[in-house]
Design an enzyme around this catalytic site. Structure first.
Site, mmCIF file in Angstrom:
data_model
loop_
_atom_site.group_PDB
_atom_site.id
_atom_site.type_symbol
_atom_site.label_atom_id
_atom_site.label_comp_id
_atom_site.label_asym_id
_atom_site.label_seq_id
_atom_site.Cartn_x
_atom_site.Cartn_y
_atom_site.Cartn_z
ATOM 1 N N ALA A 1 1.088 5.215 -2.169
ATOM 2 C CA ALA A 1 1.167 5.382 -3.523
ATOM 3 C C ALA A 1 2.338 5.127 -4.211
ATOM 4 O O ALA A 1 2.369 4.092 -5.283
ATOM 5 C CB ALA A 1 0.702 6.917 -3.833
ATOM 6 N N ASP B 1 -1.891 10.754 -2.270
ATOM 7 C CA ASP B 1 -2.131 9.550 -3.172
ATOM 8 C C ASP B 1 -2.143 10.121 -4.977
ATOM 9 O O ASP B 1 -2.164 9.297 -5.597
ATOM 10 C CB ASP B 1 -3.186 8.796 -2.896
ATOM 11 C CG ASP B 1 -2.651 8.162 -1.516
ATOM 12 O OD1 ASP B 1 -3.188 8.583 -0.537
ATOM 13 O OD2 ASP B 1 -2.297 6.857 -1.595
ATOM 14 N N ARG C 1 0.861 -1.082 0.088
ATOM 15 C CA ARG C 1 0.015 -0.099 0.061
ATOM 16 C C ARG C 1 0.896 1.325 -0.141
ATOM 17 O O ARG C 1 2.238 0.981 0.243
ATOM 18 C CB ARG C 1 -0.928 -0.146 1.244
ATOM 19 C CG ARG C 1 -0.024 -0.287 2.481
ATOM 20 C CD ARG C 1 -0.768 0.204 3.839
ATOM 21 N NE ARG C 1 -0.646 1.530 3.674
ATOM 22 C CZ ARG C 1 0.502 2.335 3.950
ATOM 23 N NH1 ARG C 1 1.718 1.625 3.848
ATOM 24 N NH2 ARG C 1 0.566 3.677 3.556
ATOM 25 N N ARG D 1 -6.591 -0.451 -7.737
ATOM 26 C CA ARG D 1 -6.872 0.731 -6.616
ATOM 27 C C ARG D 1 -7.201 1.841 -7.413
ATOM 28 O O ARG D 1 -6.115 2.244 -8.101
ATOM 29 C CB ARG D 1 -5.876 0.662 -5.639
ATOM 30 C CG ARG D 1 -5.767 -0.341 -4.651
ATOM 31 C CD ARG D 1 -5.354 -0.154 -3.195
ATOM 32 N NE ARG D 1 -6.133 0.812 -2.238
ATOM 33 C CZ ARG D 1 -5.570 1.326 -1.285
ATOM 34 N NH1 ARG D 1 -4.364 1.120 -1.023
ATOM 35 N NH2 ARG D 1 -6.320 1.911 -0.500
ATOM 36 N N ASN E 1 -5.489 12.331 0.123
ATOM 37 C CA ASN E 1 -4.704 11.427 1.028
ATOM 38 C C ASN E 1 -5.895 10.738 1.786
ATOM 39 O O ASN E 1 -6.901 10.708 1.639
ATOM 40 C CB ASN E 1 -3.827 12.652 1.439
ATOM 41 C CG ASN E 1 -2.656 11.734 2.288
ATOM 42 O OD1 ASN E 1 -1.882 10.865 1.876
ATOM 43 N ND2 ASN E 1 -2.412 12.009 3.502
HETATM 44 O O1 MRU Z 1 -4.720 3.305 1.444
HETATM 45 P P1 MRU Z 1 -3.244 3.394 1.877
HETATM 46 O O2 MRU Z 1 -2.664 2.895 2.999
HETATM 47 O O3 MRU Z 1 -2.466 2.830 0.626
HETATM 48 O O4 MRU Z 1 -3.014 4.863 1.684
HETATM 49 C C1 MRU Z 1 -2.015 5.477 1.509
HETATM 50 C C2 MRU Z 1 -1.327 6.141 2.307
HETATM 51 O O5 MRU Z 1 -0.648 5.571 2.995
HETATM 52 C C3 MRU Z 1 -1.616 7.699 2.177
HETATM 53 O O6 MRU Z 1 -2.515 8.132 2.093
HETATM 54 C C4 MRU Z 1 -0.318 8.152 2.232
HETATM 55 O O7 MRU Z 1 -0.188 9.500 2.979
HETATM 56 C C5 MRU Z 1 0.040 8.630 0.959
HETATM 57 S S1 MRU Z 1 1.152 7.565 0.224
HETATM 58 C C6 MRU Z 1 2.795 7.765 0.460
#
Ligand code: MRU
Length: 368
Positions: free
Chosen positions: A55, A248, A53, A94, A258
């Site tokens: 981005a 993201d 998980r 996703r 995000n």
């Molecule tokens: O749903 P996730 O855990 O894949 O969400 C992503 C994240 O961890 C964040 O939103 C994050 O701040 C951005 S990814 C570096």
């Protein structure tokens, strides 16, 4: 990054070049397990079910997914149809983080430019590795630029610890090395600047409480986990000097998608005059859209993630328990959008800029 003294990354290609090895992040912090991905179906499952998980990491995983797709193609004469289908399936695993499409498209393009099947396999592998190295380097640069911001606050505070609030996990687990939001923190810490991190637990999957806390603990960075609604109170009482979050997907106009709850932190930061920074690599910008609230797709995940919470009992047995009444319904929006007007600045691999089109394009003029 080091775990118990050993260098480890959340993803890598096995030496035989036929398997992708990942950390199963669902099990952290209680179990550190490496899982092998052999084919596109494995990769899609790993992304959808959030073994991986964050981005940048899902982008790199998608890139390796395309490589595994071409490697395992049993009809090389039809490799183009096969790869188009593979890429579409991967991109839809996703929807919110734009890095996935960005990385998959890069490997797809490389394959389309190849003149033979063997060349396509070779070039897809090289491209996926390049994307991985690109993200590592981006995070390193983000760390350098972001640490300067922390250093400035540290000087203003005459060396007292700089309190940084972060949401979710935009750490090395999400970004291969250093992280995005955490890179400035690790860099400042390495420079000897006293820092302390407020870690939002980040319901429903607790990426903050499980992953960011675990990362910071490994690195030795002082931190405290707080429940998601604590940030506003801390800000009102002068206990937060800055907020740094990841992203993201961000528009070229400065809107930021995000993890759900980020928007509320930005509102509270604005109300209390606290700088709110977003750390992100260029691969997280969506150069095709200008209105984050209406154009960024927000992932809706299974309500099961809200109804159940998992952890370990006193004997270290992993267990999952239901916390809502059995017939209650829940809705699970995974992200929200923070409008540009609430963002103090972006920390990117090319430097720090304001959250507006003009300043973003100043750093990335080739995107004009
Ligand atoms: O749903 P996730 O855990 O894949 O969400 C992503 C994240 O961890 C964040 O939103 C994050 O701040 C951005 S990814 C570096």
């Amino acid at each position: 990054m080091k775990v118990n003294g050993t260098d480890i990354r959340p993803i890598g290609l096995d030496q035989d070049g036929k398997r992708v090895k990942i950390i199963d992040q669902r099990l952290l912090p209680h179990q550190l397990e490496i899982v092998d991905l052999y084919n596109v179906d494995d990769v899609i499952r790993a992304i959808k079910d959030m073994y991986v998980r964050g981005a940048p990491l899902i982008g790199v995983t998608g890139a390796y997914g395309v490589y595994l797709g071409i490697l395992n193609c049993d009809q090389p004469d039809h490799m183009i149809d096969h790869i188009e289908n593979t890429c579409d399936r991967l991109i839809h695993a996703r929807p919110t983080a734009v890095n996935l499409k960005w990385a998959v498209d890069k490997v797809r393009q490389t394959i389309l430019e190849s003149t033979s099947y063997n060349e396509a396999v070779f070039r897809a592998k090289v491209k996926a590795q390049e994307i991985l190295e690109f993200e590592i380097n981006n995070c390193k640069q983000i760390g350098q630029y972001g640490a300067e911001l922390i250093q400035t606050i540290s000087r203003q505070k005459q060396g007292k610890p700089v309190n940084i609030l972060t949401h979710c996990n935009a750490g090395w687990l999400a970004c291969i090395e250093y992280g995005t939001a955490t890179a400035p923190i690790y860099t400042a810490f390495d420079m000897g600047i006293p820092v302390h991190v407020w870690v939002d637990e980040t319901r429903p999957l607790n990426q903050g409480a499980r992953l960011t806390a675990w990362e910071l603990l490994q690195y030795g960075v002082p931190h405290t986990v707080i429940v998601d609604n604590t940030g506003g109170h801390l800000m009102q009482h002068g206990m937060v000097d800055m907020v740094i979050v990841g992203s993201d997907r961000s528009t070229y106009t400065g809107d930021v998608a995000n993890k759900i709850g980020t928007y509320l932190k930005a509102l509270a930061a604005k109300d209390n005059g606290i700088p709110f920074y977003v750390a992100l690599p260029s691969s997280t910008f969506d150069w095709s859209i200008s209105d984050g609230i209406n154009e960024i797709p927000i992932e809706l995940r299974d309500p099961h993630e809200i109804h159940y919470i998992s952890g370990i009992d006193q004997d270290d047995n992993v267990m999952s328990v239901r916390i809502t009444p059995k017939k209650t319904t829940a809705v699970n929006y995974a992200f929200d959008v923070t409008p540009a007007r609430l963002v103090t600045g972006f920390i990117t691999e090319k430097g720090v800029c304001k959250a507006n089109e003009h300043d973003i394009l100043r750093l990335f003029p080739q995107k004009k």
